[in-house]
Write a protein that holds these residues in place. Sequence first.
Motif, PDB file in Angstrom:
ATOM      1  N   ALA A  20       0.960  -1.237   0.091  1.00 52.25           N
ATOM      2  CA  ALA A  20      -0.025  -0.125   0.047  1.00 52.25           C
ATOM      3  C   ALA A  20       0.893   1.407  -0.096  1.00 52.25           C
ATOM      4  O   ALA A  20       0.494   2.030  -0.832  1.00 52.25           O
ATOM      5  CB  ALA A  20      -0.887  -0.078   1.150  1.00 52.25           C
ATOM      6  N   PRO A  21       2.029   1.383   0.826  1.00 56.51           N
ATOM      7  CA  PRO A  21       2.772   2.583   1.023  1.00 56.51           C
ATOM      8  C   PRO A  21       3.223   2.909  -0.545  1.00 56.51           C
ATOM      9  O   PRO A  21       3.609   3.800  -0.951  1.00 56.51           O
ATOM     10  CB  PRO A  21       3.651   2.508   1.834  1.00 56.51           C
ATOM     11  N   LYS A  22       3.834   1.549  -1.193  1.00 55.24           N
ATOM     12  CA  LYS A  22       4.545   1.650  -2.233  1.00 55.24           C
ATOM     13  C   LYS A  22       3.657   2.156  -3.301  1.00 55.24           C
ATOM     14  O   LYS A  22       4.003   2.922  -4.256  1.00 55.24           O
ATOM     15  CB  LYS A  22       4.921   0.363  -2.635  1.00 55.24           C
ATOM     16  N   TRP A  23       2.441   1.657  -3.554  1.00 53.98           N
ATOM     17  CA  TRP A  23       1.292   2.088  -4.319  1.00 53.98           C
ATOM     18  C   TRP A  23       1.139   3.634  -4.075  1.00 53.98           C
ATOM     19  O   TRP A  23       1.104   4.309  -5.184  1.00 53.98           O
ATOM     20  CB  TRP A  23       0.036   1.386  -4.122  1.00 53.98           C
ATOM     21  N   PRO A  34      -3.514  16.541  -3.436  1.00 57.10           N
ATOM     22  CA  PRO A  34      -3.051  16.255  -2.114  1.00 57.10           C
ATOM     23  C   PRO A  34      -4.187  15.727  -1.213  1.00 57.10           C
ATOM     24  O   PRO A  34      -4.208  14.905  -0.486  1.00 57.10           O
ATOM     25  CB  PRO A  34      -2.237  17.461  -1.532  1.00 57.10           C
ATOM     26  N   SER A  35      -5.278  16.397  -1.151  1.00 51.76           N
ATOM     27  CA  SER A  35      -6.468  15.993  -0.493  1.00 51.76           C
ATOM     28  C   SER A  35      -6.922  14.556  -0.678  1.00 51.76           C
ATOM     29  O   SER A  35      -7.253  13.866   0.162  1.00 51.76           O
ATOM     30  CB  SER A  35      -7.617  17.009  -0.571  1.00 51.76           C
ATOM     31  N   ARG A  41      -4.629   7.707   2.020  1.00 52.48           N
ATOM     32  CA  ARG A  41      -3.791   7.287   3.244  1.00 52.48           C
ATOM     33  C   ARG A  41      -4.824   6.910   4.514  1.00 52.48           C
ATOM     34  O   ARG A  41      -4.632   6.038   4.975  1.00 52.48           O
ATOM     35  CB  ARG A  41      -2.963   8.213   3.335  1.00 52.48           C
ATOM     36  N   ASP A  42      -5.629   7.627   4.479  1.00 51.54           N
ATOM     37  CA  ASP A  42      -6.764   7.338   5.664  1.00 51.54           C
ATOM     38  C   ASP A  42      -7.544   6.137   5.626  1.00 51.54           C
ATOM     39  O   ASP A  42      -7.768   5.234   6.339  1.00 51.54           O
ATOM     40  CB  ASP A  42      -7.710   8.492   5.983  1.00 51.54           C
ATOM     41  N   SER A  43      -8.009   5.925   4.067  1.00 56.32           N
ATOM     42  CA  SER A  43      -8.868   4.591   3.886  1.00 56.32           C
ATOM     43  C   SER A  43      -7.858   3.314   3.969  1.00 56.32           C
ATOM     44  O   SER A  43      -8.387   2.489   4.466  1.00 56.32           O
ATOM     45  CB  SER A  43      -9.084   4.649   2.212  1.00 56.32           C
ATOM     46  N   ILE A  44      -6.654   3.556   3.663  1.00 62.74           N
ATOM     47  CA  ILE A  44      -5.627   2.364   3.680  1.00 62.74           C
ATOM     48  C   ILE A  44      -5.434   1.947   5.322  1.00 62.74           C
ATOM     49  O   ILE A  44      -5.400   1.062   5.768  1.00 62.74           O
ATOM     50  CB  ILE A  44      -4.214   2.705   3.033  1.00 62.74           C
TER      51      ILE A  44
END
Length: 172
Positions: A20-23, A34-35, A41-44
Amino acid sequence: ARINQGAYFEPKEIFFEDFAPKWLEDYAAMRVKPSTLRHYRDSIRCHFNPAFGKMPLTKIHETDIRRFIVKTLQTRQPKTVNNFLVLLKTMFKLGKRWGYLRENPAWDIEHVREDHKEMDFLTPDEVRLLLKHADEPCRTVIQLAVMTGMRRGEIFGLQWGDIDWHNNTIHV
């Protein structure tokens, strides 16, 4: 082509919480506002990692995603769940492209049915009354929204250069 002809495919091993962070960094960060990236990020962090984080990507199947949908529908609206599904489909599509998956486990999952909600809007008399009692700068913001149909984010994102006074136009 060899994989499509039945050749052996050995996907690269990665856990969802590492993928996920890589994606986010290698794909989403350069394609969305950015929003939107913050929302991803919050969903993940809040939804996907608790459900899939410790699982290898290759072990996440359609049934796992369906189970996630059913569970999430207990606390979230169908529209939100459908947004999660779109995000998962996109993430897994890239997982396939990058060699972590043979198939996208979310690909064939259909969206959850959303109940149609009738729009509620102000009548012209209600708009006049609202404008009569509104003070500046709220009055101008309300009038701009009513007269143009612009959304809140579009209105508050306006800059002087977006307004063409000579042609009476606003560039959104």
